[in-house]
Scaffold this motif. Structure first.
Motif, mmCIF file in Angstrom:
data_model
loop_
_atom_site.group_PDB
_atom_site.id
_atom_site.type_symbol
_atom_site.label_atom_id
_atom_site.label_comp_id
_atom_site.label_asym_id
_atom_site.label_seq_id
_atom_site.Cartn_x
_atom_site.Cartn_y
_atom_site.Cartn_z
ATOM 1 N N THR A 41 0.808 -1.226 0.000
ATOM 2 C CA THR A 41 0.000 0.000 0.000
ATOM 3 C C THR A 41 0.841 1.275 0.000
ATOM 4 O O THR A 41 0.358 2.336 -0.397
ATOM 5 N N LEU A 42 2.104 1.157 0.453
ATOM 6 C CA LEU A 42 2.956 2.345 0.515
ATOM 7 C C LEU A 42 3.767 2.572 -0.763
ATOM 8 O O LEU A 42 4.519 3.545 -0.853
ATOM 9 N N HIS A 43 3.602 1.685 -1.737
ATOM 10 C CA HIS A 43 4.413 1.776 -2.945
ATOM 11 C C HIS A 43 4.221 3.086 -3.697
ATOM 12 O O HIS A 43 5.189 3.797 -3.984
ATOM 13 N N LEU A 44 2.979 3.390 -4.047
ATOM 14 C CA LEU A 44 2.739 4.542 -4.923
ATOM 15 C C LEU A 44 3.137 5.867 -4.282
ATOM 16 O O LEU A 44 3.899 6.633 -4.892
ATOM 17 N N PRO A 45 2.661 6.190 -3.061
ATOM 18 C CA PRO A 45 3.095 7.460 -2.466
ATOM 19 C C PRO A 45 4.599 7.517 -2.248
ATOM 20 O O PRO A 45 5.231 8.556 -2.461
ATOM 21 N N GLY A 46 5.200 6.393 -1.834
ATOM 22 C CA GLY A 46 6.649 6.357 -1.647
ATOM 23 C C GLY A 46 7.390 6.576 -2.954
ATOM 24 O O GLY A 46 8.395 7.289 -3.003
ATOM 25 N N ALA A 47 6.888 5.958 -4.035
ATOM 26 C CA ALA A 47 7.525 6.104 -5.341
ATOM 27 C C ALA A 47 7.472 7.549 -5.819
ATOM 28 O O ALA A 47 8.455 8.080 -6.343
ATOM 29 N N ILE A 48 6.327 8.194 -5.617
ATOM 30 C CA ILE A 48 6.174 9.590 -6.043
ATOM 31 C C ILE A 48 7.132 10.496 -5.273
ATOM 32 O O ILE A 48 7.824 11.345 -5.850
ATOM 33 N N ILE A 49 7.180 10.295 -3.955
ATOM 34 C CA ILE A 49 8.052 11.130 -3.117
ATOM 35 C C ILE A 49 9.516 10.968 -3.512
ATOM 36 O O ILE A 49 10.252 11.950 -3.672
ATOM 37 N N TRP A 50 9.951 9.725 -3.714
ATOM 38 C CA TRP A 50 11.362 9.481 -4.016
ATOM 39 C C TRP A 50 11.722 9.852 -5.450
ATOM 40 O O TRP A 50 12.864 10.245 -5.724
ATOM 41 N N ALA A 51 10.760 9.738 -6.366
ATOM 42 C CA ALA A 51 11.016 10.210 -7.734
ATOM 43 C C ALA A 51 11.227 11.723 -7.731
ATOM 44 O O ALA A 51 12.121 12.250 -8.414
ATOM 45 N N LEU A 52 10.413 12.430 -6.945
ATOM 46 C CA LEU A 52 10.584 13.877 -6.816
ATOM 47 C C LEU A 52 11.917 14.207 -6.144
ATOM 48 O O LEU A 52 12.586 15.179 -6.520
ATOM 49 N N ALA A 53 12.311 13.381 -5.162
ATOM 50 C CA ALA A 53 13.596 13.598 -4.493
ATOM 51 C C ALA A 53 14.750 13.449 -5.479
ATOM 52 O O ALA A 53 15.712 14.229 -5.462
ATOM 53 N N GLY A 54 14.660 12.452 -6.343
ATOM 54 C CA GLY A 54 15.687 12.276 -7.368
ATOM 55 C C GLY A 54 15.740 13.458 -8.316
ATOM 56 O O GLY A 54 16.818 13.932 -8.681
ATOM 57 N N ALA A 55 14.561 13.950 -8.713
ATOM 58 C CA ALA A 55 14.498 15.102 -9.614
ATOM 59 C C ALA A 55 15.083 16.347 -8.954
ATOM 60 O O ALA A 55 15.855 17.096 -9.571
ATOM 61 N N VAL A 56 14.732 16.562 -7.695
ATOM 62 C CA VAL A 56 15.212 17.749 -6.972
ATOM 63 C C VAL A 56 16.727 17.692 -6.787
ATOM 64 O O VAL A 56 17.415 18.726 -6.885
ATOM 65 N N SER A 57 17.281 16.509 -6.533
ATOM 66 C CA SER A 57 18.725 16.389 -6.351
ATOM 67 C C SER A 57 19.476 16.822 -7.601
ATOM 68 O O SER A 57 20.526 17.472 -7.526
ATOM 69 N N VAL A 58 18.926 16.495 -8.773
ATOM 70 C CA VAL A 58 19.548 16.920 -10.025
ATOM 71 C C VAL A 58 19.396 18.428 -10.210
ATOM 72 O O VAL A 58 20.321 19.112 -10.671
ATOM 73 N N LEU A 59 18.229 18.959 -9.853
ATOM 74 C CA LEU A 59 17.996 20.402 -9.963
ATOM 75 C C LEU A 59 19.003 21.180 -9.109
ATOM 76 O O LEU A 59 19.562 22.185 -9.555
ATOM 77 N N VAL A 60 19.234 20.685 -7.897
ATOM 78 C CA VAL A 60 20.184 21.355 -7.003
ATOM 79 C C VAL A 60 21.590 21.301 -7.597
ATOM 80 O O VAL A 60 22.310 22.307 -7.624
ATOM 81 N N LEU A 61 21.985 20.128 -8.102
ATOM 82 C CA LEU A 61 23.302 19.973 -8.709
ATOM 83 C C LEU A 61 23.458 20.902 -9.908
ATOM 84 O O LEU A 61 24.516 21.510 -10.109
ATOM 85 N N GLU A 62 22.408 21.023 -10.699
ATOM 86 C CA GLU A 62 22.448 21.904 -11.873
ATOM 87 C C GLU A 62 22.575 23.359 -11.467
ATOM 88 O O GLU A 62 23.344 24.130 -12.074
ATOM 89 N N LEU A 63 21.841 23.775 -10.439
ATOM 90 C CA LEU A 63 21.926 25.169 -9.962
ATOM 91 C C LEU A 63 23.321 25.489 -9.433
ATOM 92 O O LEU A 63 23.873 26.555 -9.710
ATOM 93 N N VAL A 64 23.897 24.531 -8.680
ATOM 94 C CA VAL A 64 25.248 24.736 -8.145
ATOM 95 C C VAL A 64 26.236 24.838 -9.291
ATOM 96 O O VAL A 64 27.155 25.682 -9.289
ATOM 97 N N SER A 65 26.071 23.969 -10.314
ATOM 98 C CA SER A 65 26.971 23.980 -11.461
ATOM 99 C C SER A 65 26.908 25.312 -12.204
ATOM 100 O O SER A 65 27.936 25.898 -12.548
ATOM 101 N N ARG A 66 25.697 25.813 -12.463
ATOM 102 C CA ARG A 66 25.551 27.047 -13.229
ATOM 103 C C ARG A 66 26.045 28.255 -12.430
ATOM 104 O O ARG A 66 26.608 29.192 -12.995
ATOM 105 N N ARG A 67 25.864 28.199 -11.118
ATOM 106 C CA ARG A 67 26.349 29.310 -10.282
ATOM 107 C C ARG A 67 27.871 29.341 -10.255
ATOM 108 O O ARG A 67 28.480 30.401 -10.244
ATOM 109 N N SER A 68 28.476 28.140 -10.246
ATOM 110 C CA SER A 68 29.946 28.081 -10.225
ATOM 111 C C SER A 68 30.543 28.564 -11.540
ATOM 112 O O SER A 68 31.671 29.047 -11.586
ATOM 113 N N LYS A 69 29.786 28.429 -12.638
ATOM 114 C CA LYS A 69 30.277 28.856 -13.942
ATOM 115 C C LYS A 69 30.114 30.336 -14.168
ATOM 116 O O LYS A 69 30.821 30.942 -14.980
ATOM 117 N N SER A 70 29.134 30.957 -13.460
ATOM 118 C CA SER A 70 28.852 32.382 -13.671
ATOM 119 C C SER A 70 29.812 33.280 -12.882
ATOM 120 O O SER A 70 30.541 32.836 -12.029
#
Length: 296
Positions: free
Chosen positions: A267-296
C-alpha cells in the motif's frame, strides 16, 4: 593552495565521482566535468595508455613517468573513488532489498531530469541531431527489451561487465552503473563490494583495466572528433533504457520487500515512489543550480 590541500580536494572530487557511479543514472564523467577535472582525467588516461609515457618508466625515469601520467592526480582521485564505492555499497544493498520500488523511483526521477538538462545544454539543434537522438532512444529501448532479466554470473561475463562499464563511467551523460543495470549485474556487483567478494572484485577490476586499455584511445578520439553526436546518442540511449528502471519492473523483489516491511499488499508503494522520484528530480535540480552558479 598547498599540495596536501590540493590532493584532498582531488580526493573529494573522486569521492563524488564514485558516489555518482554507484547510482544508476548519474555519470561520474558528468561530475568530473562539473568539478573541472574532466580534461585532466582524459589527458591522464590518454597519457597512461601512451607508449612514450611507459618508455620513460623503462628508462628508469620514474619522476618523469609519474609526472607524464599525472600520477599524483590519478592516485588521489582513485583513493576518493574507492572510499566512496566501498562506503556506499552496504547502503545500496540494503535499500534494494527493503525498498526496491522507492529506490528505483528515485533513480527514475533522477535520470529523467538529468536527461532533460543534458538535452537543453545542446544548442542549435538540427535535423541530424534529432535522428541521432531517436537512434539512441531506439537502441536503449531495444537493448532493454531484448536483454534477459537474469544474466550469467560466470567470471568471464563479470570481466566483460567491468570492461564495458568503465568506459561509460568516464563519459559525461551516461552512467556506468546504469550499464550494469542493463547487463543485469548492478546488484550483484554491489553485493560483491559490500561482502568483499575478492574473486568477483578482482575479475571485475581486471575487466575494467582491459576496458580502459582497449578503449581509452578510441574514446579520446571519438569525443574529440564526434563529441556532439556521441553525447546525443548517449542521452537518447539513457532515455530509451528508462524501461529498465521502472520501479515495478521486478515484481519478485517488490513482493519480497513487502513481506520484509510488513506491508504484503504494497500500500505504501505509490506514495513512496512519487516522493522518491521527486527527491531524485530535486537532487539533479540542485546539482544543476550549483553547477551554473559556479560557472557564472
Amino acid at each position: 593552495m598547498s599540495g596536501i590541500v590540493r590532493n584532498l580536494v582531488v580526493a573529494l572530487k573522486g569521492y563524488a565521482m564514485g558516489a555518482a557511479n554507484v547510482i544508476p543514472g548519474v555519470s561520474g564523467g558528468t561530475i568530473a566535468l562539473l568539478t573541472g577535472i574532466f580534461n585532466e582525467l582524459i589527458e591522464a588516461l590518454d597519457a597512461l595508455m601512451s607508449f612514450s609515457s611507459w618508455k620513460l618508466l623503462f628508462q628508469g625515469k620514474l619522476k618523469d613517468f609519474w609526472k607524464a601520467i599525472h600520477g599524483t592526480f590519478l592516485l588521489w582521485l582513485a583513493i576518493g573513488v574507492a572510499v566512496s564505492v566501498f562506503s556506499l555499497a552496504k547502503l545500496m544493498e540494503y535499500v534494494f532489498t527493503h525498498h526496491p520500488v522507492q529506490t528505483w523511483a528515485f533513480f527514475f526521477g533522477l535520470i529523467v531530469v538529468s536527461a532533460f538538462f543534458l538535452l537543453t545544454d545542446i544548442k542549435d539543434w538540427k535535423g541530424g541531431d534529432v535522428l541521432w537522438l531517436l537512434a539512441g532512444i531506439a537502441l536503449g529501448a531495444m537493448i532493454c527489451v531484448l536483454s534477459p532479466s537474469e544474466t550469467t554470473s560466470d567470471l568471464w561475463f563479470i570481466a566483460l561487465c567491468g570492461a564495458i562499464a568503465i568506459c561509460t563511467m568516464i563519459l559525461p551523460g551516461i552512467s556506468g552503473s546504469f550499464i550494469l543495470v542493463l547487463l543485469g549485474k548492478y546488484e550483484y556487483i554491489m553485493k560483491a563490494v559490500s561482502d568483499l567478494d575478492w574473486p568477483v572484485l578482482v575479475v571485475f577490476a581486471l575487466g575494467c583495466i582491459v576496458g580502459i586499455v582497449a578503449f581509452s584511445k578510441f574514446l579520446h578520439w571519438l569525443m574529440s572528433r564526434y563529441g556532439r553526436q556521441t553525447l546525443i546518442v548517449l542521452i537518447g540511449f539513457t532515455i530509451g533504457a528508462l524501461v529498465k528502471v521502472w520501479p515495478w519492473a521486478d515484481k519478485a523483489a517488490c513482493d519480497a520487500a513487502n513481506v520484509l516491511n510488513g506491508d504484503p499488499a504494497g500500500t505504501l508503494h505509490l506514495p513512496g515512489a512519487i516522493i522518491w522520484a521527486l527527491a531524485g528530480a530535486v537532487s539533479v535540480l540542485v546539482l544543476e543550480l550549483v553547477s551554473r552558479r559556479s560557472k557564472s
